[in-house]
Design an enzyme around this catalytic site. Structure first.
Site, PDB file in Angstrom:
ATOM      1  CB  VAL A   1      -0.949  -0.023   1.210  1.00  0.00           C
ATOM      2  CG1 VAL A   1      -1.833   1.213   1.224  1.00  0.00           C
ATOM      3  CG2 VAL A   1      -1.802  -1.290   1.188  1.00  0.00           C
ATOM      4  N   PRO A   2       1.221   1.776  -1.183  1.00  0.00           N
ATOM      5  CG  PRO A   2       1.152   2.455  -3.425  1.00  0.00           C
ATOM      6  CD  PRO A   2       0.467   1.562  -2.428  1.00  0.00           C
ATOM      7  CB  CYS A   3       2.096   5.541   2.490  1.00  0.00           C
ATOM      8  SG  CYS A   3       3.201   4.503   3.437  1.00  0.00           S
ATOM      9  CG  HIS A   4       6.811   4.176  -1.452  1.00  0.00           C
ATOM     10  ND1 HIS A   4       6.050   3.035  -1.251  1.00  0.00           N
ATOM     11  CD2 HIS A   4       7.213   4.143  -2.751  1.00  0.00           C
ATOM     12  CE1 HIS A   4       5.998   2.351  -2.384  1.00  0.00           C
ATOM     13  NE2 HIS A   4       6.697   2.998  -3.311  1.00  0.00           N
ATOM     14  NE  ARG A   5       4.143   3.433  -6.015  1.00  0.00           N
ATOM     15  CZ  ARG A   5       3.505   2.337  -6.391  1.00  0.00           C
ATOM     16  NH1 ARG A   5       2.202   2.348  -6.578  1.00  0.00           N
ATOM     17  NH2 ARG A   5       4.185   1.212  -6.574  1.00  0.00           N
TER      18      ARG A   5
END
Length: 191
Positions: free
Chosen positions: A157-161
């Protein structure tokens, strides 16, 4: 983008979980699964206040400090194996989306924010304001940031984006150096 839906689970519901430690280029990640899906991808330094629905005082199976345990139940074991395989493919640069079933625990707003994260394409970024706008109210950028900070399923779940309004790297449970590594990995191949 192919992705499987997340299970909507209230914070009070906590089925049994199993764990697996996965060595990665950014350090060991602890994968936690319930019989419904992947519950968390944890950093080695995570604290219990950040990740609802996961007891962090238990040692993961495979750790030298873990008490002797039997193998995880079949469903959890299959989910852990699938998550590990997909993450390994991601780090090898051969996977851009994830199919492992997810079972994060969070509030209704957190669940919506995390679902919005999964719509951000591989290798791209959005601001917190843009993510809030996708949820219907650009003024909720701070609330979105708080929800992202509690995202229990890092990378998948790409919160780094999600970046600041100016494009600056801000807030990431794994640290800003890891956030930069993940973004470079997605933009330029194996970082």
């Amino acid at each position: 983008m192919t992705s499987r839906p997340m299970t909507s689970r209230p914070m009070t519901s906590r089925p049994m979980t199993s764990r697996k430690v996965l060595p990665t280029p950014i350090g060991p990640l602890t994968l936690v699964a319930s019989s419904l899906g992947l519950r968390a991808v944890l950093w080695s330094f995570d604290d219990a206040s950040r990740v609802p629905g996961v007891s962090l005082d238990e040692r993961p199976s495979g750790s030298d400090e873990a008490p002797p345990r039997s193998e995880p139940p079949q469903l959890e074991g299959a989910i852990l194996a699938q998550a590990a395989e997909e993450l390994e493919e991601y780090f090898e640069g051969t996977r851009r989306s994830f199919e492992v079933p997810l079972d994060p625990v969070g509030t209704a707003f957190q669940q919506r924010a995390w679902a919005a994260l999964r719509t951000i394409p591989y290798g791209e970024t959005v601001s917190y304001g843009e993510q809030a706008e996708r949820l219907g109210d650009r003024r909720k950028a701070r609330a979105v940031g708080a929800a992202n900070g509690r995202n229990p399923i890092s990378i998948i779940v790409p919160c780094h984006r999600v970046v600041g309004a100016t494009g600056a790297l801000t807030g990431f449970a794994g640290g800003l150096d890891v956030k930069a590594w993940l973004l470079d990995h997605e933009r330029f191949g194996n970082a």
